[in-house]
Design a protein around this motif. Structure first.
Motif, short mmCIF file in Angstrom:
data_model
loop_
_atom_site.label_atom_id
_atom_site.label_comp_id
_atom_site.label_asym_id
_atom_site.label_seq_id
_atom_site.Cartn_x
_atom_site.Cartn_y
_atom_site.Cartn_z
N LYS A 4 11.11 32.50 -9.48
CA LYS A 4 11.08 33.85 -8.95
C LYS A 4 12.10 33.96 -7.83
N VAL A 5 13.04 34.89 -8.01
CA VAL A 5 14.19 35.02 -7.12
C VAL A 5 14.11 36.32 -6.33
N GLY A 6 14.37 36.24 -5.03
CA GLY A 6 14.56 37.41 -4.19
C GLY A 6 15.96 37.41 -3.62
N GLY A 52 22.55 50.26 -17.84
CA GLY A 52 22.12 49.78 -19.15
C GLY A 52 21.66 48.34 -19.15
N GLU A 53 21.87 47.60 -18.03
CA GLU A 53 21.46 46.21 -17.94
C GLU A 53 20.08 46.07 -17.30
N THR A 54 19.75 46.96 -16.35
CA THR A 54 18.48 46.87 -15.65
C THR A 54 18.06 48.24 -15.13
N ASP A 55 16.75 48.46 -15.07
CA ASP A 55 16.22 49.69 -14.46
C ASP A 55 15.53 49.39 -13.13
N MET A 56 15.79 48.22 -12.56
CA MET A 56 15.21 47.85 -11.28
C MET A 56 15.71 48.75 -10.16
N VAL A 57 14.90 48.87 -9.10
CA VAL A 57 15.31 49.62 -7.92
C VAL A 57 15.33 48.68 -6.72
N PHE A 58 16.10 49.06 -5.71
CA PHE A 58 16.14 48.27 -4.49
C PHE A 58 14.80 48.35 -3.75
N ALA A 59 14.39 47.24 -3.18
CA ALA A 59 13.15 47.16 -2.41
C ALA A 59 13.45 47.24 -0.91
N ALA A 60 12.43 47.58 -0.14
CA ALA A 60 12.56 47.63 1.32
C ALA A 60 12.29 46.27 1.95
N GLU A 61 11.56 45.39 1.24
CA GLU A 61 11.24 44.07 1.77
C GLU A 61 10.94 43.12 0.64
N LEU A 62 10.94 41.84 0.96
CA LEU A 62 10.61 40.81 -0.03
C LEU A 62 9.13 40.87 -0.39
N ALA A 63 8.81 40.32 -1.56
CA ALA A 63 7.41 40.30 -2.00
C ALA A 63 6.62 39.23 -1.26
N GLY A 64 7.28 38.14 -0.86
CA GLY A 64 6.59 37.07 -0.14
C GLY A 64 6.20 35.90 -1.00
#
Length: 326
Positions: A4-6, A52-64
């Motif tokens: 799992k990468v952040g 077309g490669e990803t539908d991810m959005v930028f996060a405000a913080e890491l998941a932890g």
């Protein structure tokens, strides 16, 4: 099981390259990609090569819960981020700034950052908790000089001229990356004082004790977008045949560094994690030319190579990238 990468600092060039490559890494699950300026926006709205490669959005913080976090922050900002946001001891960190590259800066917050040049420190990287990813110019120049240092053959001053594309200056706007300024133009910057000289000196000293030579480095801004081409020369008593054999032996097991019998050029390495080297002799001067992609082998690709080593994967995993020659 996936790694799992952040990523922190997700809107910059190096983060964009990380995302582009990691989306196709079979052992990676991309988690939070943090951007203070773009939180909530689609990643492809900033990195439009990823439409077309990803539908991810930028996060405000890491998941932890990340296994590894890549810090793609400006120089000085990685240290500030970790002071404000300590990460769990179980989380590996790969920092792409220059904050932890030097020996004097390697200890921070209970962590030891290992200098992440695989051709030099592979076994240490495999056992590391945190990695200081090398600089782009530093990578190209060190790979041109490490075999000589190991053989104790750096006995006189070294002269380096190296040119980099505009992406080496990052994504922030400035006069020297403006299209009208950069096009049909070449200039030097930070002559003899470039910040990468410190890490180069420490790496060479790691192989050749009592190293007592100066590295005279003139960096150039090129009128192209990506890549570094370095010309490195120093007096040597080696014949060209001896020098080429020395280099080929040193890099015989290297996954991405190749000593070419023919002269090299930049298009051979752009978009790849390769470093190409070529060795010539002119009178007493040994000339080594070195070419890398500043965003891949000089930054994000090398960071992924280090991640692979940290997690016991073949270091080539996810990095089978081919240059586009035409």
């Amino acid at each position: 099981m996936k790694i799992k990468v952040g990523i922190v600092g997700g809107a910059g060039y190096t983060a964009g390259e990380l995302i582009r490559i990691l989306l196709h890494h079979e052992f990676v699950e991309l988690g939070a990609i943090v951007s203070s300026s773009s939180a909530g926006n689609a990643i492809s709205s900033v990195h439009d090569d990823l439409v077309g490669e990803t539908d991810m959005v930028f996060a405000a913080e890491l998941a932890g819960d990340e296994d590894v976090v890549f810090l793609c922050l400006g120089h000085g900002n990685s240290r500030a981020f970790l002071e404000k946001t300590p990460l769990p001891e179980t989380t590996h960190i790969i920092d792409l700034s220059n904050d932890f590259r030097l020996e004097a800066d390697a200890e921070f917050g209970g962590r030891e950052f290992v200098y992440g040049l695989p051709e030099l420190n592979k076994s240490r990287i495999q056992q590391a908790q945190s990695i200081a990813n090398p600089g782009c110019f530093a990578t190209a120049i060190q790979l041109a000089l490490l075999p000589l240092a190991q053989a104790g053959k750096l006995t006189e001053d070294v002269h380096v001229s190296a040119i980099t594309g505009s992406t080496g200056a990052g994504q922030s706007l400035s006069e020297t990356v403006h299209f009208s300024w950069r096009t049909n133009n070449v200039s030097i910057y930070k002559p003899f004082t470039h910040q990468h000289l410190g890490e180069i000196g420490e790496s060479l000293g790691q192989l050749q004790s009592k190293l007592d030579v100066d590295i005279h480095f003139i960096p150039y801004r090129g009128n192209f977008t990506r890549g570094i081409f370095a010309s490195v020369y120093t007096p040597s008593d080696l014949s060209v045949e001896e020098a080429r054999e020395l280099y080929k032996k040193f890099y015989a097991e290297a996954s991405f560094t190749t000593v070419s019998d023919a002269e090299i050029h930049l298009k051979q390495v752009v978009n790849t994690n390769k470093c190409l080297l070529h060795v010539q002799k002119f009178g007493k001067q040994l000339l080594i030319t070195s070419a890398i992609d500043n965003l891949v082998k000089g930054a994000s690709g090398q960071a992924i190579q280090n991640m692979n080593l940290l997690f016991g994967l073949p270091e080539t995993t996810g990095l089978g990238l081919k240059a586009v020659s035409f």
